[in-house]
Design a protein around this motif. Structure first.
Motif, PDB file in Angstrom:
ATOM      1  N   ALA A   1       1.859   1.187   8.038  1.00  0.00           N
ATOM      2  CA  ALA A   1       3.112   0.750   8.666  1.00  0.00           C
ATOM      3  C   ALA A   1       3.124  -0.771   8.722  1.00  0.00           C
ATOM      4  O   ALA A   1       2.101  -1.429   8.500  1.00  0.00           O
ATOM      5  CB  ALA A   1       3.232   1.334  10.077  1.00  0.00           C
ATOM      6  N   GLY A   2       4.292  -1.320   9.012  1.00  0.00           N
ATOM      7  CA  GLY A   2       4.406  -2.766   9.192  1.00  0.00           C
ATOM      8  C   GLY A   2       4.048  -3.158  10.613  1.00  0.00           C
ATOM      9  O   GLY A   2       4.274  -2.408  11.557  1.00  0.00           O
ATOM     10  N   ALA A   3       3.468  -4.354  10.763  1.00  0.00           N
ATOM     11  CA  ALA A   3       3.127  -4.858  12.102  1.00  0.00           C
ATOM     12  C   ALA A   3       3.147  -6.381  12.065  1.00  0.00           C
ATOM     13  O   ALA A   3       2.514  -6.998  11.205  1.00  0.00           O
ATOM     14  CB  ALA A   3       1.747  -4.362  12.527  1.00  0.00           C
ATOM     15  N   TYR A   4       3.899  -6.982  12.972  1.00  0.00           N
ATOM     16  CA  TYR A   4       3.928  -8.433  13.041  1.00  0.00           C
ATOM     17  C   TYR A   4       2.588  -8.961  13.540  1.00  0.00           C
ATOM     18  O   TYR A   4       1.976  -8.384  14.451  1.00  0.00           O
ATOM     19  CB  TYR A   4       5.039  -8.918  13.979  1.00  0.00           C
ATOM     20  N   TRP A   5       2.158 -10.067  12.944  1.00  0.00           N
ATOM     21  CA  TRP A   5       0.933 -10.729  13.403  1.00  0.00           C
ATOM     22  C   TRP A   5       1.108 -11.084  14.880  1.00  0.00           C
ATOM     23  O   TRP A   5       2.072 -11.694  15.281  1.00  0.00           O
ATOM     24  CB  TRP A   5       0.663 -11.960  12.563  1.00  0.00           C
ATOM     25  N   ARG A   6       0.162 -10.592  15.685  1.00  0.00           N
ATOM     26  CA  ARG A   6       0.127 -10.800  17.126  1.00  0.00           C
ATOM     27  C   ARG A   6       1.357 -10.238  17.840  1.00  0.00           C
ATOM     28  O   ARG A   6       1.718 -10.675  18.922  1.00  0.00           O
ATOM     29  CB  ARG A   6      -0.068 -12.269  17.465  1.00  0.00           C
TER      30      ARG A   6
ATOM     31  N   PHE B   1       0.826  -1.207   0.000  1.00  0.00           N
ATOM     32  CA  PHE B   1       0.000   0.000   0.000  1.00  0.00           C
ATOM     33  C   PHE B   1       0.860   1.256   0.000  1.00  0.00           C
ATOM     34  O   PHE B   1       1.814   1.384   0.775  1.00  0.00           O
ATOM     35  CB  PHE B   1      -0.927   0.011   1.217  1.00  0.00           C
ATOM     36  N   THR B   2       0.501   2.195  -0.850  1.00  0.00           N
ATOM     37  CA  THR B   2       1.196   3.481  -0.983  1.00  0.00           C
ATOM     38  C   THR B   2       0.252   4.592  -0.527  1.00  0.00           C
ATOM     39  O   THR B   2      -0.958   4.364  -0.361  1.00  0.00           O
ATOM     40  CB  THR B   2       1.600   3.731  -2.444  1.00  0.00           C
TER      41      THR B   2
ATOM     42  N   LYS C   1       4.514 -13.431  10.579  1.00  0.00           N
ATOM     43  CA  LYS C   1       4.580 -12.677   9.328  1.00  0.00           C
ATOM     44  C   LYS C   1       4.344 -11.192   9.568  1.00  0.00           C
ATOM     45  O   LYS C   1       3.548 -10.801  10.423  1.00  0.00           O
ATOM     46  CB  LYS C   1       3.535 -13.226   8.351  1.00  0.00           C
ATOM     47  N   MET C   2       5.035 -10.378   8.774  1.00  0.00           N
ATOM     48  CA  MET C   2       4.830  -8.930   8.818  1.00  0.00           C
ATOM     49  C   MET C   2       3.601  -8.582   7.979  1.00  0.00           C
ATOM     50  O   MET C   2       3.522  -8.925   6.797  1.00  0.00           O
ATOM     51  CB  MET C   2       6.053  -8.196   8.279  1.00  0.00           C
ATOM     52  N   LEU C   3       2.627  -7.915   8.601  1.00  0.00           N
ATOM     53  CA  LEU C   3       1.419  -7.475   7.921  1.00  0.00           C
ATOM     54  C   LEU C   3       1.500  -5.977   7.662  1.00  0.00           C
ATOM     55  O   LEU C   3       2.397  -5.293   8.156  1.00  0.00           O
ATOM     56  CB  LEU C   3       0.196  -7.797   8.782  1.00  0.00           C
ATOM     57  N   GLN C   4       0.550  -5.462   6.892  1.00  0.00           N
ATOM     58  CA  GLN C   4       0.466  -4.016   6.674  1.00  0.00           C
ATOM     59  C   GLN C   4      -0.664  -3.453   7.538  1.00  0.00           C
ATOM     60  O   GLN C   4      -1.792  -3.937   7.475  1.00  0.00           O
ATOM     61  CB  GLN C   4       0.207  -3.713   5.199  1.00  0.00           C
ATOM     62  N   ARG C   5      -0.324  -2.468   8.340  1.00  0.00           N
ATOM     63  CA  ARG C   5      -1.302  -1.862   9.257  1.00  0.00           C
ATOM     64  C   ARG C   5      -1.682  -0.484   8.723  1.00  0.00           C
ATOM     65  O   ARG C   5      -0.842   0.412   8.647  1.00  0.00           O
ATOM     66  CB  ARG C   5      -0.730  -1.761  10.663  1.00  0.00           C
TER      67      ARG C   5
END
Length: 641
Positions: free
Chosen positions: A203-208, A114-115, A214-218
């Protein structure tokens, strides 16, 4: 028809048929209230607007201006975000999307990065969903059916969430239009109740929150029930960007965070001026109030942290090392060291209360993703104090600390509000001890006449606490001061005093901070004043600006006079135009600029310019020095023109 009694927030009691909904009660009270409310609280628990009342209850109707109302609306905002993402990126998998302070976020797993341009497209789709005004409805499924349902939609993260729920937990979903999401709720009644949305960042956010996952997109966003309120919020955020302490700290050369020490701040010479002034103020005010200062080691044996309870309750936030084949810990808190100082001798009841203050450096492990300038660091100096006292001294000592906190915050021009935090699940001690400690804090607050909010379950693991949340000049709040009442540590360390009866007795202990963390408090001050510190804190208090070379000698004499009077002064003797020198001093936020030309040298005056009030005209040097010294000694706040 079976009737129930509904007790409203103002204490009035109304009777309704069993099964009446929250919304129907609101409509019965007034059409205006029904339009404004978006949900309710039954016996203190938030519920959807369409929730049926089945027995006698206490009911509060919730509007957006209530804290609960903001959660309702912004939680719905997060679902609108997820719905928009699924429309635009059907392959995306959804994780979690809660309401948070000032907004909401949703964690999303997709190969598409996402941009900012994507956020604009998603936001436009969200506005369509809002305009469509979908009803938001709740339904529940048995556990197996719920798992099959989310598997069918390819939502792997939802499967994991359901599997982690207790066996008997209800599995609830919320639907709006074609979109369905696993969710405990509650929500606004429809998407149309969200009148204004804005996506803020990604921003990036690790699951849990685990680096192993895995790094998710927040995607972060916010929502309001009025467009004007959203614009006010965005204006405030823009002002906050200008005041960012990291930006100002770099411009004013106050501090830095180096690659070699993430989360470990470096203070530069000008930053140390601010720090030293704060610490000098801290020491002076503590001596006035009967505190003795101590200093305890940064590294102590691991056994101490078992004894204190930190090993069981705080281990994941600590750093460890080995010395002489023994296990040691870097202290995350100062209290065990303070207790050892108390325990070195036997005190009499006549010696109490004993107040010991410490500017103690502590280290706490923070995840790299949450580090933020001086606001969230891995090492910081707490302005700690520990008060050892008799049971009958508790109320007076707590009131004394409350008054101390009030004095300090008013010195910087801060308003503040107070919260009383009660026993957490992970705690030490008996319920009776916690009740006694909590009631003591409550009595002190009531005696002082302070309004406060109860913050259930947010106390320290060893005792309840009073937290002070100060408000800066653009309305943001920061938790800084705290007072914690502790019956546990004195027991665990077996500390005693000799009472009037000649027997040993257990003292009661207060833990308290006022700044909280010197580093964080400096960060808050930078943003509160936008770098325009009061004169007593300013790294450079005055700058002398000679117009030409022939004025340099007189300027050097003036600099020496000011320095000998204890005023922090610089001389700008560069061969630059005076306008340029003034602009430079303004950018460095120097409180006073002293311009010297022919007339000023001849008359022993300066042409004085104030950072905050502009041109002040010709001022006699002796009068100026007396005025500056008075402003510094009185710790006056900046005065705008």
């Amino acid at each position: 028809m079976s009737m129930i009694k509904v007790t409203l927030k103002d204490g009035t009691v109304r009777e309704y048929p069993k099964g009446v909904t929250v919304q129907q009660v609101a409509e019965d009270i007034s059409p205006g209230l029904a339009r404004a409310a978006i949900g309710g609280e039954i016996n203190g628990e938030p519920v959807d607007y369409v929730t049926a009342l089945e027995s006698d209850v206490e009911l509060s109707l919730v509007k957006f201006e209530d804290e609960a109302g903001k959660v309702f609306l912004r939680h719905t905002g997060s679902h609108i975000l997820a719905q928009a993402v699924k429309r635009l990126h059907p392959e995306a998998k959804l994780a979690i999307g809660p309401a948070i302070k000032d907004g909401f976020y949703y964690d999303i797993d997709t190969d598409h990065s996402f941009t900012p341009e994507d956020l604009e497209i998603i936001e436009a789709e969200m506005k369509k969903i809002i305009k469509e005004d979908h009803k938001v409805s709740r339904f529940e499924l048995p556990r197996d059916e719920a798992i099959d349902f989310v598997k069918k939609h390819g939502e792997d993260y939802k499967v994991e969430l359901i599997e982690d729920l207790p066996e008997d937990a209800p599995i609830s979903f919320y639907q709006q239009g074609e979109f369905v999401d696993l969710c405990a709720g509650p929500h606004a009644p429809s998407t149309g109740r969200v009148k204004a949305v804005k996506l803020m960042s990604v921003a990036g956010a690790y699951w849990r929150g685990s680096e192993k996952n895995k790094m998710l997109q927040r995607i972060y966003g916010t929502a309001f029930d009025k467009k004007t309120d959203l614009q006010d919020y965005l204006d405030k955020m823009e002002e906050a960007k200008k005041r960012d302490h990291r930006k100002i700290g770099k411009e004013m050369d106050l501090f830095s965070i180096q690659e070699e020490g993430p989360g470990f701040p470096f203070f530069h010479p000008k930053g140390m001026v601010i720090r030293n002034e704060l610490e000098n103020f801290w020491r002076y005010e503590h001596v006035k109030r009967g505190y003795d200062e101590i200093k305890t080691p940064i590294i102590l044996n691991e056994d101490l942290w078992h004894q204190s309870g930190h090993w069981d309750h705080y281990q994941e936030n600590m750093y460890f090392t080995q010395i002489d084949e023994g296990n040691y810990a870097v202290k995350p808190m100062n209290c065990p060291g303070s207790i050892l100082v108390f325990k070195r001798k036997m005190y009499s009841y006549r010696d109490l209360p004993l107040r010991m203050g410490e500017l103690g450096l502590v280290h706490r492990h923070e995840m790299s993703g949450v580090l933020h300038g001086l606001m969230r660091v891995r090492c910081f100096t707490q302005d700690d104090a520990h008060i050892f006292m008799l049971p009958e001294q508790i109320k007076d000592e707590i009131i004394g600390v409350i008054d101390f906190v009030d004095y300090v915050y008013k010195m910087f021009g801060y308003k503040y509000h107070v919260e009383l935090s009660t026993r957490p699940e992970d705690s030490m001690g008996t319920q009776e001890e916690w009740d006694l400690a909590t009631e003591a804090l409550r009595e002190a607050l009531d005696a002082r006449g302070l309004a406060y909010k109860i913050n259930e379950g947010d106390g320290a693991f060893y005792g309840p606490k009073i937290d002070f949340h100060l408000e800066d000049c653009i309305g943001r709040t920061w938790q800084c001061g705290t007072i914690q009442l502790d019956f546990q540590m004195p027991q665990r360390f077996d500390i005693n005093y000799v009472g009037a009866d000649g027997e040993k007795h257990r003292p009661i202990m207060i833990h308290r901070v006022i700044f909280g963390s010197i580093e964080r408090f400096i960060g808050i001050l930078i943003e509160h004043f936008a770098g325009k510190f009061p004169l007593w804190l300013a790294p450079v208090q005055a700058r002398i600006l000679p117009i030409s070379e022939r004025h340099y000698d007189a300027a050097k004499v003036l600099k020496q006079q000011l320095a000998q009077a204890g005023i922090r002064v610089e001389l700008d003797d560069r061969n630059e135009k005076i306008g340029y020198k003034i602009r430079e001093a303004q950018l460095q936020k120097v409180p006073y600029m002293m311009i010297m030309g022919d007339r000023e040298v001849e008359e022993n005056k300066v042409n004085l310019r104030s950072r905050d009030r502009g041109e002040l005209g010709a001022v006699d040097v002796d009068e100026l020095m007396a005025s500056l010294i008075k402003e510094i000694q009185e710790k006056q706040l900046p005065q705008e023109a």
